[in-house]
Design an enzyme around this catalytic site. Structure first.
Site, PDB file in Angstrom:
ATOM      1  N   ARG A  18      16.645   2.649  -5.390  1.00 47.17           N
ATOM      2  CA  ARG A  18      15.575   2.985  -4.447  1.00 47.17           C
ATOM      3  C   ARG A  18      16.074   2.717  -3.034  1.00 47.17           C
ATOM      4  O   ARG A  18      16.465   1.602  -2.710  1.00 47.17           O
ATOM      5  CB  ARG A  18      14.323   2.150  -4.709  1.00 47.17           C
ATOM      6  CG  ARG A  18      13.070   2.689  -4.001  1.00 47.17           C
ATOM      7  CD  ARG A  18      11.905   1.729  -4.164  1.00 47.17           C
ATOM      8  NE  ARG A  18      11.966   0.639  -3.197  1.00 47.17           N
ATOM      9  CZ  ARG A  18      11.222  -0.462  -3.255  1.00 47.17           C
ATOM     10  NH1 ARG A  18      10.384  -0.639  -4.256  1.00 47.17           N
ATOM     11  NH2 ARG A  18      11.326  -1.406  -2.328  1.00 47.17           N
ATOM     12  N   ARG A  24       0.872  -1.173   0.000  1.00 46.74           N
ATOM     13  CA  ARG A  24       0.000   0.000   0.000  1.00 46.74           C
ATOM     14  C   ARG A  24       0.911   1.225   0.000  1.00 46.74           C
ATOM     15  O   ARG A  24       1.648   1.467   0.947  1.00 46.74           O
ATOM     16  CB  ARG A  24      -0.921  -0.001   1.221  1.00 46.74           C
ATOM     17  CG  ARG A  24      -1.859  -1.195   1.260  1.00 46.74           C
ATOM     18  CD  ARG A  24      -2.888  -1.093   2.372  1.00 46.74           C
ATOM     19  NE  ARG A  24      -2.286  -0.967   3.679  1.00 46.74           N
ATOM     20  CZ  ARG A  24      -1.834  -1.990   4.409  1.00 46.74           C
ATOM     21  NH1 ARG A  24      -1.899  -3.219   3.916  1.00 46.74           N
ATOM     22  NH2 ARG A  24      -1.306  -1.805   5.597  1.00 46.74           N
ATOM     23  N   GLU A  74      17.727  -0.799  -2.938  1.00 47.09           N
ATOM     24  CA  GLU A  74      17.324  -1.681  -4.032  1.00 47.09           C
ATOM     25  C   GLU A  74      17.929  -1.186  -5.350  1.00 47.09           C
ATOM     26  O   GLU A  74      17.613  -0.091  -5.815  1.00 47.09           O
ATOM     27  CB  GLU A  74      15.800  -1.709  -4.151  1.00 47.09           C
ATOM     28  CG  GLU A  74      15.104  -2.272  -2.910  1.00 47.09           C
ATOM     29  CD  GLU A  74      14.895  -3.757  -3.009  1.00 47.09           C
ATOM     30  OE1 GLU A  74      15.550  -4.402  -3.858  1.00 47.09           O
ATOM     31  OE2 GLU A  74      14.075  -4.287  -2.249  1.00 47.09           O
TER      32      GLU A  74
END
Length: 288
Positions: A243, A207, A260
């Site tokens: 990221r 989410r 990442e």
């Protein structure tokens, strides 16, 4: 001059999770002919493409050696094979930690090794994995932790043990996205330790929402980028994308949860309309 670009995915999600929907058009505007292809599709000549971008190769944890061999076979791979080798095993967090970066304290537990469990809530997860698969949270009594560790070890997996950061329950984590080493945008992600598995079975559903990082959060992300590139012996500009996932520690200070560099969702759906254009420009920069 037209150039070919392949967005590498996996058979279960051949066109990713939808987050990259605007990317092909942005690349097309800059003269690229774009297609998606699973990384293990033997009918695709990846070596012939002008650029191959790792985007949704989310089935590699069970086939990491095969995946890394494939990465080595692709000349124009972004991010490059050496980055993939380093970043697909979360033991890189210990390297960043040892280099002085503010990382969520991380302990590696190799198969056959034992550990004295933390005295507060903690997380155990495989060192090679995506999308929080195999991650589990345990309380201070460590009930069930030994069994989970034995399960990971039985599969030949090294485990990571980290203290659980309670701020995730209220604030989630914030992800800062970089293209060509330059900050683009950020978004928040709610905690994913649970059973909300995507229909593909490859990751836990996330989410997300757009966010603006606090100065100290952005500074840590910048430090993470610099430290990782120093360890890899490359310039930040050589990373097509990155990221940095950051959480708040118990004292409120930011800590790096993950950096990442291989196949992360980049949050285009929660960024401004210019983000895909910045990404496409960063692809051109890699080829310049």
């Amino acid at each position: 001059m037209s150039r070919t670009a392949i967005l590498a995915s996996c058979a279960k999600m051949p066109e990713g999770d939808g987050d990259d929907q605007a990317v092909p058009a942005a690349l097309d505007d800059l003269g690229f002919t774009v297609r998606w292809a699973p990384w293990d599709d033997r009918d695709v000549d990846f070596a012939d493409a002008d650029v191959v971008v790792l985007r949704a190769t989310w089935d590699y944890p069970d086939r990491r050696a095969e995946f890394l061999d494939w990465c080595e076979s692709v000349p124009a791979l972004y991010n490059p094979a050496a980055v993939a080798r380093w970043n697909t095993d979360k033991s890189y967090l210990v390297e960043l930690q040892n280099a002085g970066l503010l990382v969520v304290p991380t302990t590696l537990v190799e198969p056959g090794e034992q550990i004295q469990w933390p005295r507060a809530s903690f997380v155990v997860k495989p060192s090679v994995g995506v999308g929080s698969r195999g991650a589990a949270r345990f309380g201070a009594d460590a009930a069930g932790a030994g069994e989970h560790l034995r399960t990971l070890h039985a599969d030949g997996r090294t485990a990571l043990v980290q203290p659980y950061q309670s701020s995730v329950d209220t604030q989630g984590e914030i992800s800062l996205t970089y293209f060509g080493g330059i900050y683009s945008h950020a978004f928040t992600k709610a905690a994913m330790l649970g059973s909300d598995v995507d229909p593909s079975g490859l990751y836990l559903a996330e989410r997300m929402s757009a966010a603006v990082p606090a100065p100290e959060v952005r500074a840590l992300a910048e430090d993470a980028m610099d430290t990782a590139c120093s360890l890899l012996g490359i310039l930040r500009a050589e990373l097509l994308y990155a990221r940095a996932d950051i959480v708040r520690g118990e004292d409120g200070h930011p800590l790096l949860l993950e950096l990442e560099l291989v196949e992360p969702t980049l949050g285009f759906r929660h960024a401004d309309a210019g983000a895909p254009l910045r990404f496409a420009s960063a692809v051109r920069q890699q080829l310049a």
